[in-house]
Write a protein that holds these residues in place. Structure first.
Motif, PDB file in Angstrom:
ATOM      1  N   ILE A   1       0.844  -1.197   0.000  1.00 37.91           N
ATOM      2  CA  ILE A   1       0.000   0.000   0.000  1.00 37.91           C
ATOM      3  C   ILE A   1       0.880   1.248   0.000  1.00 37.91           C
ATOM      4  O   ILE A   1       0.536   2.276  -0.560  1.00 37.91           O
TER       5      ILE A   1
ATOM      6  N   ILE B   1       3.770   0.481  -3.694  1.00 32.97           N
ATOM      7  CA  ILE B   1       3.283   0.282  -5.064  1.00 32.97           C
ATOM      8  C   ILE B   1       2.927   1.623  -5.734  1.00 32.97           C
ATOM      9  O   ILE B   1       3.351   1.882  -6.866  1.00 32.97           O
TER      10      ILE B   1
ATOM     11  N   SER C   1      -0.881  -3.921 -11.947  1.00 30.51           N
ATOM     12  CA  SER C   1      -1.274  -2.522 -11.856  1.00 30.51           C
ATOM     13  C   SER C   1      -1.757  -2.036 -13.231  1.00 30.51           C
ATOM     14  O   SER C   1      -1.289  -2.516 -14.263  1.00 30.51           O
TER      15      SER C   1
ATOM     16  N   ASP D   1     -11.228  -6.059  -5.988  1.00 26.83           N
ATOM     17  CA  ASP D   1     -11.929  -4.996  -5.242  1.00 26.83           C
ATOM     18  C   ASP D   1     -13.249  -4.632  -5.914  1.00 26.83           C
ATOM     19  O   ASP D   1     -13.626  -3.456  -5.963  1.00 26.83           O
TER      20      ASP D   1
ATOM     21  N   TYR E   1      -8.396 -13.762   6.593  1.00 27.74           N
ATOM     22  CA  TYR E   1      -7.681 -14.188   7.788  1.00 27.74           C
ATOM     23  C   TYR E   1      -8.329 -15.409   8.439  1.00 27.74           C
ATOM     24  O   TYR E   1      -7.651 -16.197   9.090  1.00 27.74           O
TER      25      TYR E   1
ATOM     26  N   PRO F   1      -1.691 -13.925   4.613  1.00 30.90           N
ATOM     27  CA  PRO F   1      -0.587 -14.071   3.650  1.00 30.90           C
ATOM     28  C   PRO F   1       0.692 -14.437   4.401  1.00 30.90           C
ATOM     29  O   PRO F   1       1.007 -13.807   5.406  1.00 30.90           O
TER      30      PRO F   1
HETATM   31  P1  C2E Z   1      -5.635  -6.774  -2.838  1.00 29.62           P
HETATM   32  O1  C2E Z   1      -5.112  -7.355  -4.083  1.00 29.62           O
HETATM   33  O2  C2E Z   1      -7.076  -6.447  -2.774  1.00 29.62           O
HETATM   34  O3  C2E Z   1      -5.222  -7.802  -1.704  1.00 29.62           O
HETATM   35  C1  C2E Z   1      -5.973  -8.062  -0.569  1.00 29.62           C
HETATM   36  C2  C2E Z   1      -5.417  -7.342   0.644  1.00 29.62           C
HETATM   37  O4  C2E Z   1      -6.239  -7.644   1.771  1.00 29.62           O
HETATM   38  C3  C2E Z   1      -4.014  -7.780   1.033  1.00 29.62           C
HETATM   39  O5  C2E Z   1      -3.355  -6.670   1.606  1.00 29.62           O
HETATM   40  C4  C2E Z   1      -4.296  -8.833   2.096  1.00 29.62           C
HETATM   41  O6  C2E Z   1      -3.223  -9.032   2.984  1.00 29.62           O
HETATM   42  C5  C2E Z   1      -5.465  -8.212   2.798  1.00 29.62           C
HETATM   43  N1  C2E Z   1      -6.299  -9.194   3.459  1.00 29.62           N
HETATM   44  C6  C2E Z   1      -6.451 -10.495   3.188  1.00 29.62           C
HETATM   45  N2  C2E Z   1      -7.333 -11.091   4.024  1.00 29.62           N
HETATM   46  C7  C2E Z   1      -7.759 -10.125   4.856  1.00 29.62           C
HETATM   47  C8  C2E Z   1      -8.698 -10.116   5.962  1.00 29.62           C
HETATM   48  O7  C2E Z   1      -9.299 -11.117   6.309  1.00 29.62           O
HETATM   49  N3  C2E Z   1      -8.892  -8.908   6.567  1.00 29.62           N
HETATM   50  C9  C2E Z   1      -8.226  -7.781   6.202  1.00 29.62           C
HETATM   51  N4  C2E Z   1      -8.480  -6.666   6.877  1.00 29.62           N
HETATM   52  N5  C2E Z   1      -7.347  -7.758   5.169  1.00 29.62           N
HETATM   53  C10 C2E Z   1      -7.124  -8.916   4.510  1.00 29.62           C
HETATM   54  P2  C2E Z   1      -1.832  -6.335   1.253  1.00 29.62           P
HETATM   55  O8  C2E Z   1      -1.055  -7.591   1.155  1.00 29.62           O
HETATM   56  O9  C2E Z   1      -1.384  -5.272   2.196  1.00 29.62           O
HETATM   57  O10 C2E Z   1      -1.939  -5.726  -0.200  1.00 29.62           O
HETATM   58  C11 C2E Z   1      -2.638  -4.539  -0.407  1.00 29.62           C
HETATM   59  C12 C2E Z   1      -2.827  -4.232  -1.866  1.00 29.62           C
HETATM   60  O11 C2E Z   1      -1.576  -3.980  -2.489  1.00 29.62           O
HETATM   61  C13 C2E Z   1      -3.437  -5.383  -2.657  1.00 29.62           C
HETATM   62  O12 C2E Z   1      -4.832  -5.433  -2.463  1.00 29.62           O
HETATM   63  C14 C2E Z   1      -3.034  -4.994  -4.066  1.00 29.62           C
HETATM   64  O13 C2E Z   1      -3.892  -4.023  -4.570  1.00 29.62           O
HETATM   65  C15 C2E Z   1      -1.674  -4.357  -3.828  1.00 29.62           C
HETATM   66  N6  C2E Z   1      -0.625  -5.341  -4.149  1.00 29.62           N
HETATM   67  C16 C2E Z   1      -0.142  -6.356  -3.418  1.00 29.62           C
HETATM   68  N7  C2E Z   1       0.804  -7.049  -4.080  1.00 29.62           N
HETATM   69  C17 C2E Z   1       0.921  -6.459  -5.304  1.00 29.62           C
HETATM   70  C18 C2E Z   1       1.736  -6.705  -6.456  1.00 29.62           C
HETATM   71  O14 C2E Z   1       2.523  -7.663  -6.525  1.00 29.62           O
HETATM   72  N8  C2E Z   1       1.590  -5.850  -7.509  1.00 29.62           N
HETATM   73  C19 C2E Z   1       0.695  -4.807  -7.473  1.00 29.62           C
HETATM   74  N9  C2E Z   1       0.601  -4.012  -8.551  1.00 29.62           N
HETATM   75  N10 C2E Z   1      -0.089  -4.559  -6.419  1.00 29.62           N
HETATM   76  C20 C2E Z   1       0.023  -5.368  -5.337  1.00 29.62           C
END
Ligand code: C2E
Ligand code: MG
Ligand code: MG
Ligand code: MG
Length: 292
Positions: A75, A78, A120, A181, A259, A264
């Motif tokens: 967050i 990226i 992205s 999303d 969760y 993760p």
């Molecule tokens: P996303 O793709 O919508 O990923 C889901 C996010 O929700 C992940 O946050 C995950 O850890 C979190 N999550 C999963 N289960 C739960 C739950 O039960 N409760 C809550 N509150 N959260 C949960 P994370 O890992 O911090 O990633 C955030 C965002 O960053 C991702 O949202 C995605 O948009 C972006 N992202 C992550 N990895 C990549 C990547 O390799 N490339 C790009 N371009 N964006 C990425």
């Protein structure tokens, strides 16, 4: 190039004190070398089938192990990578690493596991994504249907005609396409119908308290119905409780992630917890050690 970077950096850091501005610039320059310095890593979160209760795949989520700051969330970095023009390199590393990981699990004797990566909008808008995907699939030998590409709704709608063409090419290769999303962006139903999609991922804001929040309940139910008639699979993200899990089961949602079933975690830990069911009988302490 330098001028562009300077301006973009200040977008992020101008509100802070001067010291923090320098810090921000430092972050961007260390981000520039993060991949070659092997500071990037992927965590994997399991996805479960709500009917069978089986683990069906993993989403790869990037983290940055910054030498001074520790683990930095996507967050934070990226958007920075997008602004600084670094998302292409990082995205390619994610694609390679996730495909190789899935292949390695298979080579280790685990059943084939589908892996989802986040792409992205800027990657989608560049012309080399299709070629990159085809090349990596060939190099790793991963079956295309085991790779899923997640793009946010707003990301897809930014340049709809172009997105449509790129996604169609990816689809022709055999990879799966998911809207991430879902529900938070603006997408017209006519576009939704025309995009070559496989999956809608319902945003976690709609999953939250779905057992008591009637509006969320209605929204998710409507998405499940819509997906059903468009022949798309629905995945609920951010499922944290058993109650939420059960409601989603009753509504007829196909899969879940959250969760409640698993956070993760690094690849080796993912294998211990979610792939080798024989190891699930190990004492919690042992699993905790392995995953520390
Ligand atoms: P996303 O793709 O919508 O990923 C889901 C996010 O929700 C992940 O946050 C995950 O850890 C979190 N999550 C999963 N289960 C739960 C739950 O039960 N409760 C809550 N509150 N959260 C949960 P994370 O890992 O911090 O990633 C955030 C965002 O960053 C991702 O949202 C995605 O948009 C972006 N992202 C992550 N990895 C990549 C990547 O390799 N490339 C790009 N371009 N964006 C990425
Ligand atoms: Mg995602
Ligand atoms: Mg998501
Ligand atoms: Mg999300």
């Amino acid at each position: 190039e330098a001028k562009r970077l300077g301006r973009n950096n200040s977008q992020y850091f101008s509100e802070n004190s001067n010291g923090v501005v320098t810090d921000g610039l430092e972050m961007v320059s260390s981000l520039r070398r993060a991949v070659e310095n092997q500071e990037m890593l992927l965590h994997y979160q399991p996805k479960y089938d709500l009917r069978t209760g089986r683990m069906v795949g993993a989403e790869a989520l990037i983290r940055w192990r910054h030498p001074k700051r520790g683990l930095v969330s996507p967050i934070e970095f990226i958007p920075m990578a997008e602004e600084a023009g670094l998302i292409g390199g990082i995205g390619e590393w994610v694609l390679q690493t996730a495909c190789r990981q899935s292949r390695d699990w298979q080579n280790a004797g685990y059943p084939p596991i589908s892996v989802a990566i986040n792409v992205s909008p800027m990657q989608l808008e560049r012309d080399d994504l299709v070629h990159q995907v085809a090349t990596v699939l060939e190099q790793t030998g991963l079956a295309p249907e085991l790779l899923e590409i997640e793009i946010t709704e707003s990301g897809m709608m930014r340049k709809v005609e172009h997105s449509m063409a790129v996604l169609q090419k990816l689809k022709n290769i055999g990879v799966r396409i998911s809207i991430d999303d879902f529900g938070t962006g603006y997408s017209s139903l006519s576009h939704l119908k025309r995009l070559p999609l496989d999956t809608l991922k319902v945003d976690k804001s709609f999953v939250r308290n779905i057992s008591s929040d009637h509006e969320n309940h209605s929204i998710v139910k409507a998405i499940v119905l819509l997906a059903g008639s468009l022949k798309l699979k629905v995945v609920a993200e951010g499922v944290e409780t058993e109650e939420e899990y059960k409601v989603l089961q009753n509504i007829g949602c196909d899969e879940m992630q959250g969760y409640f079933k698993g956070r993760p975690v690094p690849a080796n830990c993912f294998a211990e917890r979610h792939l080798d069911t024989g190891h699930l009988s190990w004492p919690a302490q042992k699993i905790a050690q392995l995953c520390a």
